[in-house]
Design a protein around this motif. Structure first.
Motif, mmCIF file in Angstrom:
data_model
loop_
_atom_site.group_PDB
_atom_site.id
_atom_site.type_symbol
_atom_site.label_atom_id
_atom_site.label_comp_id
_atom_site.label_asym_id
_atom_site.label_seq_id
_atom_site.Cartn_x
_atom_site.Cartn_y
_atom_site.Cartn_z
ATOM 1 N N ARG A 1 0.816 -1.214 0.000
ATOM 2 C CA ARG A 1 0.000 0.000 0.000
ATOM 3 C C ARG A 1 0.850 1.265 0.000
ATOM 4 N N THR A 2 2.148 1.164 0.210
ATOM 5 C CA THR A 2 2.984 2.360 0.171
ATOM 6 C C THR A 2 3.075 2.964 -1.220
ATOM 7 N N THR A 3 2.783 2.170 -2.250
ATOM 8 C CA THR A 3 2.825 2.663 -3.625
ATOM 9 C C THR A 3 1.443 3.077 -4.124
ATOM 10 N N GLY A 4 0.439 3.055 -3.246
ATOM 11 C CA GLY A 4 -0.909 3.408 -3.657
ATOM 12 C C GLY A 4 -1.773 2.183 -3.824
ATOM 13 N N ASP A 5 -2.946 2.378 -4.426
ATOM 14 C CA ASP A 5 -3.840 1.245 -4.623
ATOM 15 C C ASP A 5 -3.403 0.422 -5.832
ATOM 16 N N PRO A 6 -3.699 -0.891 -5.835
ATOM 17 C CA PRO A 6 -3.251 -1.762 -6.935
ATOM 18 C C PRO A 6 -3.828 -1.378 -8.293
ATOM 19 N N ILE A 7 -5.049 -0.841 -8.341
ATOM 20 C CA ILE A 7 -5.662 -0.498 -9.620
ATOM 21 C C ILE A 7 -4.866 0.603 -10.316
ATOM 22 N N PRO B 1 -8.009 -16.090 -10.623
ATOM 23 C CA PRO B 1 -7.938 -16.180 -9.161
ATOM 24 C C PRO B 1 -6.488 -16.417 -8.712
ATOM 25 N N VAL B 2 -6.063 -15.654 -7.733
ATOM 26 C CA VAL B 2 -4.686 -15.782 -7.252
ATOM 27 C C VAL B 2 -4.441 -17.185 -6.719
ATOM 28 N N LEU C 1 6.201 -14.307 -10.513
ATOM 29 C CA LEU C 1 6.360 -13.122 -9.674
ATOM 30 C C LEU C 1 7.009 -11.984 -10.447
ATOM 31 N N THR C 2 8.035 -12.295 -11.222
ATOM 32 C CA THR C 2 8.676 -11.257 -12.038
ATOM 33 C C THR C 2 7.724 -10.751 -13.123
ATOM 34 N N GLU C 3 6.929 -11.648 -13.697
ATOM 35 C CA GLU C 3 5.966 -11.224 -14.707
ATOM 36 C C GLU C 3 4.928 -10.268 -14.109
ATOM 37 N N VAL D 1 -1.843 -7.202 -6.666
ATOM 38 C CA VAL D 1 -2.720 -8.204 -6.050
ATOM 39 C C VAL D 1 -2.090 -9.589 -6.168
ATOM 40 N N ALA D 2 -1.585 -9.910 -7.365
ATOM 41 C CA ALA D 2 -0.928 -11.201 -7.576
ATOM 42 C C ALA D 2 0.373 -11.286 -6.779
ATOM 43 N N VAL D 3 1.152 -10.195 -6.787
ATOM 44 C CA VAL D 3 2.417 -10.183 -6.051
ATOM 45 C C VAL D 3 2.161 -10.404 -4.570
ATOM 46 N N GLN D 4 1.148 -9.739 -4.042
ATOM 47 C CA GLN D 4 0.809 -9.878 -2.631
ATOM 48 C C GLN D 4 0.465 -11.318 -2.283
ATOM 49 N N GLY D 5 -0.339 -11.978 -3.123
ATOM 50 C CA GLY D 5 -0.717 -13.367 -2.854
ATOM 51 C C GLY D 5 0.466 -14.309 -2.913
ATOM 52 N N ILE D 6 1.355 -14.119 -3.895
ATOM 53 C CA ILE D 6 2.518 -15.004 -4.029
ATOM 54 C C ILE D 6 3.460 -14.845 -2.850
ATOM 55 N N VAL D 7 3.711 -13.602 -2.442
ATOM 56 C CA VAL D 7 4.628 -13.360 -1.326
ATOM 57 C C VAL D 7 4.066 -13.941 -0.033
#
Length: 367
Positions: free
Chosen positions: A58-64, A115-116, A324-326, A334-340
């Motif tokens: 969230r430090t970079t703003g909203d995912p959208i 779906p993540v 993750l890189t993709e 959203v995807a990055v958050q789920g993978i991490v």
């Protein structure tokens, strides 16, 4: 009525007090208590990791805005943000996100609308398979070489192996991968340069009913030697690249602990009975030296998963690291958050399993 008297120089002996009753604990109670505590520690660990991931994202703003801000108009962007609920207070989003995570809902990716959880299931198997290959390489290379280094302590072979261990650990994973591709794929042409299998193998894996995503297991189920050989051939270079990183750590651990075990009393007693130094290393000092490896295995899993990101990218091994890189390039947070979060959970659970194994092997751990 006569009374007994003591001589003047003697004092009465005080009555002996009964020994305090020791609290008897059932056999294995220490072990069960230790395991319960270690299991309960998984909950705050995962909670802290999930919170950190959420806050950092969230430090970079909203995912959208991060993913689609340069492709939508201001009105379209505002509409998408409101529909996804990212215009609400961050604390409200955080509470809702926690509820989703603990129910197994990691959301939907923004870049490909998947779906993540499906992404984690499809690509997580590939990453776990790569980690398995890397651990096999680490044990096959690190443990025997560590024993050899201990056998030739402070001699030329020992010095060379210690330098080799430092090189294994210090060389960046992506550089080692590129070097192996150059040597074995480009110059020698004996191993595939990238991927998990040829086009025919990939097609067979997709058509297999009940596929697990672990190509080695699925190839064994198919029963085709050609497909199995192709899968193993594509796994050699990625497994070596990631496995040698951990092999360097295993080498130094085994060397240090075998040398320490060789100076214990029971080894000295065996040496005095004429047992050869080779047998002392391979029989008496070998097993105790494996306990420290088991105890640090949890940390190495975290290292392997971190190295898998670079290894999968280098060899186009389509696992969680590659995806993750993709998603990072697509700014799909959203995807990055789920993978991490999934990787964090894997590390926490793996550390618990390692603690269980260490407690079973070494009673000192649980007391």
């Amino acid at each position: 009525m006569s009374s007994l008297t003591l001589p003047a120089n003697e004092t009465p002996t005080p009555a002996a007090k009964p020994a305090p009753a020791r609290s008897r604990k059932l056999p294995g109670s220490h072990l069960w208590g230790y395991l319960v505590i270690r299991f309960l520690l998984i909950i705050p660990t995962v909670f802290i990791l999930v919170t950190l991931v959420f806050v950092l994202m969230r430090t970079t703003g909203d995912p959208i805005t991060a993913a689609l801000g340069d492709r939508l108009t201001a009105d379209q962007l505002a509409e998408r943000i409101a529909a996804a609920g990212y215009d609400r207070p961050v604390f409200v989003q955080y509470v809702e996100y926690l509820g989703q995570v603990f129910t197994g809902d990691f959301g939907t990716t923004l870049s490909d609308n998947r779906p993540v959880l499906e992404v984690l299931w499809v690509y997580g198997a590939a990453t776990l398979e790569l980690a398995f290959y890397a651990l096999v390489v680490a044990f096959i290379v690190g443990v025997p070489l560590g024993m050899v280094a201990a056998y030739f302590r402070d001699k030329v072979p020992d010095a060379l192996l210690r330098i080799l261990a430092v090189l294994f650990y210090a060389i960046p994973v992506y550089f080692a991968g590129m070097l192996m591709k150059l040597v074995f794929s480009v110059w020698l042409g004996v191993l595939p340069v990238s991927g998990r299998g040829t086009t025919n193998t990939e097609l067979e894996m997709q058509l297999l009913e009940g596929k697990t995503g672990i190509y080695l297991w699925d190839a064994l189920r198919i029963g085709d030697a050609g497909i199995l050989g192709d899968v193993l051939g594509h796994a050699v270079l990625p497994g070596l690249t990631l496995g040698l990183l951990t092999a360097g750590i295993f080498l130094r651990l085994v060397r240090t602990n075998v040398i320490g075990t060789l100076s214990t009393d029971y080894v000295d007693a065996a040496r005095s009975r004429g047992v050869s130094e080779y047998r002392l290393v391979t029989k008496h000092a070998y097993r105790p030296a494996l306990i420290p490896i088991i105890t640090v295995m949890g940390l190495q899993i975290a290292l392997l998963l971190g190295g898998a990101v670079l290894t999968e990218t280098t060899f186009e091994w389509k696992g969680l690291g590659f995806q993750l890189t993709e998603y990072l390039q697509a700014r799909d947070f959203v995807a990055v958050q789920g993978i991490v979060v999934l990787l964090a959970v894997i590390v926490a659970v793996t550390n618990f399993i390692v603690d269980v194994i260490a407690a079973l092997l070494d009673p000192r751990v649980r007391y």
